[in-house]
Design an enzyme around this catalytic site. Structure first.
Site, PDB file in Angstrom:
ATOM      1  N   SER A   1      -5.798  -2.745  35.040  1.00 50.11           N
ATOM      2  CA  SER A   1      -7.543  -2.754  35.655  1.00 50.11           C
ATOM      3  C   SER A   1      -8.047  -3.506  34.803  1.00 50.11           C
ATOM      4  CB  SER A   1      -7.428  -0.759  34.995  1.00 50.11           C
ATOM      5  OG  SER A   1      -7.759  -1.308  33.669  1.00 50.11           O
ATOM      6  N   GLY A   2      -9.133  -3.427  35.316  1.00 48.27           N
ATOM      7  CA  GLY A   2     -10.004  -5.080  34.650  1.00 48.27           C
ATOM      8  C   GLY A   2     -12.039  -3.898  34.465  1.00 48.27           C
TER       9      GLY A   2
ATOM     10  N   HIS B   1      -6.723 -14.117  24.799  1.00 43.70           N
ATOM     11  CA  HIS B   1      -5.672 -13.094  24.258  1.00 43.70           C
ATOM     12  C   HIS B   1      -5.128 -12.135  24.241  1.00 43.70           C
ATOM     13  CE1 HIS B   1      -1.069 -12.306  23.933  1.00 43.70           C
ATOM     14  NE2 HIS B   1      -1.536 -12.277  25.158  1.00 43.70           N
ATOM     15  N   ASP B   2      -5.861 -10.835  25.464  1.00 38.54           N
ATOM     16  CA  ASP B   2      -6.145  -9.737  25.309  1.00 38.54           C
ATOM     17  C   ASP B   2      -5.499  -9.237  23.762  1.00 38.54           C
ATOM     18  OD1 ASP B   2      -3.913  -9.156  26.030  1.00 38.54           O
ATOM     19  OD2 ASP B   2      -4.570  -7.926  28.035  1.00 38.54           O
TER      20      ASP B   2
END
Length: 489
Positions: free
Chosen positions: A15-16, A236-237
């Site tokens: 998801s975003g 980077h998440d």
């Protein structure tokens, strides 16, 4: 009151979201509001597993436009995504080929080939990055071997967050924290390693020198005509999630829990000795020159696939049913590469149990119980490995990200690891994204300053280990003798 309005675009594998953060300078308070949430997922296209980057870009623009339509003046924007994947562009900035996803099988066998030709230790000494079969190093090799007709057309290779920032600004950037996930950045120079690039078949001219978080890439012009800075956050998440982890002291570890589970600790120096190599530890780049010494764990991907296959929509009800079952009847190794992208996850889990002469999980609750118990036991293994690597035990574990809402798994983790667990914040990647933006806007001094803000504003829950629990007894009596298989090492 002085306010700052920052927008975080946080893209995950499933998801975003576009989130608006409002920061009040005088009281150092931070509030988040979800503007737009949308699905993300894998697609099949021309024989490849791909991402729909056009749909993601449209969703990002829709979210940004919604903020502007409310009359809110945005001070800055930042984008973070998952690692390793990239988009290829020609000289005019048009896409070349497909945006292939890391779960595609095109890299099969290439990691072993690289280790044989370059030497496993040499690759590790150069990059400090763990061996995963879908690292960008092997993806580029697959591209150049399997689609040589594309090579003459390629002028640039942008990692996912850099690509979306480019689409907003028209400016190219290669952000450092995400670049390190490629296994192509030299750990000593923080620049692309020419030897590894040469093996991949990629041209160094496709890449610019990696930049550390905190620079302004360019500007997005909103519908009202305002130029809004787009900041290179820790893109980077997981790097963003670690920034928002309220780590307190050197004995705190973190677990970023989502599709992947990333467990590790912060360090001023990397760990690239033989012990780290044997344990397949990674040294990914972090903010302010810190290293994220961590290990990848397959994470809630297994559960996500089971939910999808079984068409389960009520996760709380499933967790409640799971909690009523006895612990540790079905144990798998989540890091077995058979679980990366099986045809059906349920059947693969059942097959793994059958092959090890265990009972077979049949019901949805039994499958979930198998996943939760197995993850908690693997968390305990990895935490022990990390403590041995650095020569000091941990006193607490911070679980952040969407997975920290799973109270059953949090308690199982505390019991299996024998350590206090602090869960939260949930939107850690979003918050870390915002944190770098606020530092770039000179509202905060550094990461530690931002963590103080998080500690006072986030909703945190503590889980105390129960030494009398079933899983704690299992760890003490049985699990300590178990050997776990490395993830694709």
């Amino acid at each position: 009151m002085t306010f700052r309005n920052c927008v975080a675009v946080d893209l995950g594998a499933s998801s975003g979201r576009v989130m608006l953060a409002r920061y009040e300078r005088e009281c150092r308070s931070l509030t988040l509001r979800e503007i737009h949430r949308f699905n993300n997922g894998l697609h099949s296209q021309n024989g490849y597993v791909t991402w729909d980057v056009d749909s993601l870009e449209s969703a990002i623009r829709l979210g940004l436009n919604k903020v502007c339509e409310e009359g809110i003046r945005i001070d800055s924007i930042g984008i973070d995504t998952w690692g390793v994947d990239f988009v290829l562009l020609d000289q005019q900035g048009q896409r070349v080929g497909l945006p292939v996803a890391y779960r595609d099988s095109r890299t099969n066998g290439l990691m072993a080939q690289a280790q044989q030709q370059l030497g496993k230790r040499d690759i590790y000494q150069r990059s400090g990055i763990q061996f995963l079969p879908f690292n960008t190093l092997y993806q580029l090799r697959a591209l150049t071997e399997q689609q040589p007709e594309l090579i003459p057309h390629i002028a640039h290779a942008l990692l996912m967050p850099d690509y979306f920032s480019y689409r907003l600004t028209g400016k190219m950037n290669w952000e450092y924290t995400n670049a390190t996930t490629t296994q192509l950045v030299n750990i000593n120079s923080d620049d692309w390693d020419e030897s590894l690039l040469a093996w991949s078949g990629a041209n160094k001219a496709w890449f610019g020198r990696p930049t550390h978080p905190g620079n302004v890439i360019g500007h997005w012009i909103c519908p009202q005509g305002n130029e809004i800075p787009v900041v290179a956050v820790a893109s980077h998440d997981t790097a963003s999630a670690v920034i928002a982890s309220p780590l307190n002291g050197s004995r705190a570890a973190y677990l970023s829990s989502g599709t992947w589970s990333l467990m590790g600790f912060e360090s001023q120096t990397p760990f690239t000795n033989d012990t780290a190599l044997a344990a397949n530890i990674t040294n990914e780049g972090g903010a302010e020159g810190r290293y994220r010494v961590l290990k990848n764990i397959m994470g809630l991907w297994l559960l996500q696939r089971v939910l999808q296959e079984q068409q389960i929509n009520d996760l709380p009800a499933l967790i409640s049913a799971t909690q009523a079952l006895p612990a540790c009847r079905f144990i798998i190794n989540p890091n077995d590469d058979r679980f990366i992208n099986p045809e059906t996850m349920c059947s693969e889990i059942q097959a793994a149990c059958r092959e090890t002469a265990q009972p077979i999980p049949e019901s949805d609750a039994e499958l979930a119980r198998c996943i939760f118990d197995s993850l908690a036991l693997l968390y305990a293994d990895v935490l022990h490995e990390l403590a041995q690597l650095r020569g000091e035990d941990f006193s607490q574990l911070h679980i952040v990200g969407g997975g920290c809402q799973n109270t059953l798994l949090n308690q199982l983790c505390a019991d299996a690891c024998g350590i206090r667990v602090i869960a939260g914040p949930v939107e850690a990647s979003t918050l870390g994204n915002i944190g770098i933006q606020l530092m770039t806007l000179d509202e905060l001094n550094n990461v530690d300053d931002f963590r103080q803000v998080v500690s006072t504003t986030a909703n945190l829950t503590t889980f105390t280990p129960n030494p009398d629990s079933e899983i704690a007894h299992y760890v003490a009596q049985i699990h300590s003798t178990r050997q776990t298989k490395e993830l694709c090492a």
